[in-house]
Design an enzyme around this catalytic site. Structure first.
Site, mmCIF file in Angstrom:
data_model
loop_
_atom_site.group_PDB
_atom_site.id
_atom_site.type_symbol
_atom_site.label_atom_id
_atom_site.label_comp_id
_atom_site.label_asym_id
_atom_site.label_seq_id
_atom_site.Cartn_x
_atom_site.Cartn_y
_atom_site.Cartn_z
ATOM 1 C CE LYS A 82 -4.085 -42.426 5.384
ATOM 2 N NZ LYS A 82 -2.614 -42.317 5.478
ATOM 3 C CG LEU A 154 1.182 -43.620 -5.792
ATOM 4 C CD1 LEU A 154 2.141 -43.695 -4.621
ATOM 5 C CD2 LEU A 154 1.745 -42.753 -6.901
ATOM 6 C CG ASP A 203 4.920 -44.860 10.387
ATOM 7 O OD1 ASP A 203 5.673 -45.716 10.895
ATOM 8 O OD2 ASP A 203 3.728 -45.081 10.130
ATOM 9 C CG ASN A 208 3.926 -46.086 5.813
ATOM 10 O OD1 ASN A 208 2.845 -46.544 5.419
ATOM 11 N ND2 ASN A 208 4.153 -45.780 7.072
ATOM 12 C CG ASP A 220 0.949 -43.736 6.382
ATOM 13 O OD1 ASP A 220 0.241 -42.815 6.825
ATOM 14 O OD2 ASP A 220 1.039 -44.848 6.926
HETATM 15 P P1 ATP Z 1 -3.281 -47.754 8.834
HETATM 16 O O1 ATP Z 1 -2.095 -47.360 9.688
HETATM 17 O O2 ATP Z 1 -4.566 -47.597 9.500
HETATM 18 O O3 ATP Z 1 -3.074 -49.090 8.146
HETATM 19 P P2 ATP Z 1 -2.173 -45.914 7.160
HETATM 20 O O4 ATP Z 1 -2.185 -44.634 7.887
HETATM 21 O O5 ATP Z 1 -0.951 -46.762 7.266
HETATM 22 O O6 ATP Z 1 -3.378 -46.728 7.644
HETATM 23 P P3 ATP Z 1 -1.517 -45.529 4.416
HETATM 24 O O7 ATP Z 1 -0.209 -46.163 4.709
HETATM 25 O O8 ATP Z 1 -1.487 -44.132 3.917
HETATM 26 O O9 ATP Z 1 -2.510 -45.605 5.647
HETATM 27 O O10 ATP Z 1 -2.303 -46.402 3.362
HETATM 28 C C1 ATP Z 1 -2.582 -47.755 3.622
HETATM 29 C C2 ATP Z 1 -2.271 -48.607 2.391
HETATM 30 O O11 ATP Z 1 -3.086 -48.183 1.295
HETATM 31 C C3 ATP Z 1 -0.845 -48.487 1.902
HETATM 32 O O12 ATP Z 1 -0.004 -49.432 2.504
HETATM 33 C C4 ATP Z 1 -0.956 -48.728 0.424
HETATM 34 O O13 ATP Z 1 -0.919 -50.102 0.160
HETATM 35 C C5 ATP Z 1 -2.349 -48.200 0.090
HETATM 36 N N1 ATP Z 1 -2.291 -46.827 -0.455
HETATM 37 C C6 ATP Z 1 -2.342 -45.672 0.251
HETATM 38 N N2 ATP Z 1 -2.295 -44.597 -0.556
HETATM 39 C C7 ATP Z 1 -2.216 -45.078 -1.815
HETATM 40 C C8 ATP Z 1 -2.138 -44.461 -3.121
HETATM 41 N N3 ATP Z 1 -2.146 -43.141 -3.280
HETATM 42 N N4 ATP Z 1 -2.066 -45.276 -4.194
HETATM 43 C C9 ATP Z 1 -2.058 -46.622 -4.043
HETATM 44 N N5 ATP Z 1 -2.133 -47.250 -2.857
HETATM 45 C C10 ATP Z 1 -2.208 -46.502 -1.756
HETATM 46 MN MN MN Z 2 0.862 -46.897 6.312
#
Ligand code: ATP
Ligand code: MN
Length: 266
Positions: A82, A154, A203, A208, A220
């Site tokens: 990330k 994941l 959130d 999430n 997240d």
């Molecule tokens: P933004 O708000 O800018 O979209 P975010 O802060 O919501 O980013 P995350 O929700 O952590 O970021 O991650 C975005 C997406 O990436 C998630 O909805 C998921 O689909 C995927 N994702 C994040 N972490 C993982 C992980 N460890 N394994 C698989 N998929 C992941």
């Molecule tokens: Mn998210």
């Protein structure tokens, strides 16, 4: 042995000139020189062996798939990286989460956006550690360097990420029972997060939470707050409402938000 390959065009920077404009605009925001250096450093040190394309590109962060070989002759493992964006604007409305957090009184709250994203990455890393240690299903945090966080992917062995609960295809004959059990699973997760981790997600929604094989995974958590944060109960009520609304739309006969709140906090 496992030659370090970077498949991501964006890491190569200059070579992506021919790529779709919109795509490039998104990635260039994130994969600046510093980010590329961090990824290369991780590759050189063996934490990561290949960086693949984006799993998700968002306002605040991009998430990339990656492969690593933690044991020299062992099998590859899938990772997610990330990368937090250093854009000031999207972090403005996040101040309310940091303000009042006794863990983060570094003076980085305002002004310095580089410090800001580093802080968010750090917060997510520490929260993931705590949640993972409590036995709640979430990505295991692996490594953190400035605004770049490496965690467990994941997903399946081929590197396909699990869907968000929002997109989960639950269509078996016993779908109703599955949804019910997922709801109960989530109540347990929220309670454990509150009682054991002393955290409120802040959130939490079907966006999430990832889903696979009747299991929920929490992701997240950069904005998650300690439960002594002055607004933690307000955030908790929001989490309960959002997830409750989602399960109600899926036809689950949920508890009242009030009853869930009492269950989580009691
Ligand atoms: P933004 O708000 O800018 O979209 P975010 O802060 O919501 O980013 P995350 O929700 O952590 O970021 O991650 C975005 C997406 O990436 C998630 O909805 C998921 O689909 C995927 N994702 C994040 N972490 C993982 C992980 N460890 N394994 C698989 N998929 C992941
Ligand atoms: Mn998210």
């Amino acid at each position: 042995k496992h030659a370090a390959k970077i498949r991501l065009d964006d890491v190569k920077g200059e070579q992506s000139r021919e790529k779709d404009k919109a795509d490039r605009a998104t990635s260039e925001q994130v994969l600046d020189q510093r980010t590329r250096m961090i990824l290369l450093q991780m590759i050189n040190r063996g934490f990561v062996s290949e960086v693949h394309g984006a799993i998700s590109t968002g306002k605040e962060a991009n998430v990339y798939g990656a492969v690593a070989y933690p044991d020299l002759d062992g099998p590859p493992v899938q990772r997610a990286i990330k990368v937090y964006k250093t854009a000031i604007l999207s972090f403005k409305d996040r101040e309310r989460y940091i303000t009042g957090e006794h863990r983060f009184k570094s003076g980085a709250e305002k002004g310095n956006s580089r410090k800001m994203v580093k802080l968010w990455a750090e917060k997510e890393f520490r929260n993931l550690r705590r949640i993972h240690a409590a036995g709640i299903k979430c990505p295991e945090p692996i490594q953190l360097k400035l605004h770049v966080l490496v965690m467990e992917l994941l997903g399946d062995r081929k590197g396909y990420a699990y869907p968000r609960l929002r997109d989960a295809a639950i269509s078996s004959e016993d779908a109703e029972e599955v949804w019910r059990s997922l709801y109960i699973q989530l109540l347990g997760i929220m309670r454990r997060m509150y009682q054991v981790c002393k955290l409120v997600h802040a959130d939490l929604s079907e966006y999430n939470i990832l889903y696979n094989d009747r299991q929920l995974y929490i992701i997240d958590v950069s904005q998650s707050v300690e439960h002594d944060h002055p607004r933690s109960l307000e955030f908790l009520r929001m989490d309960i409402k959002n997830t409750g609304d989602f399960f109600r739309r899926e036809g689950v006969d949920t508890l009242s938000d009030r009853a869930v709140f009492d269950f989580v906090t009691a």
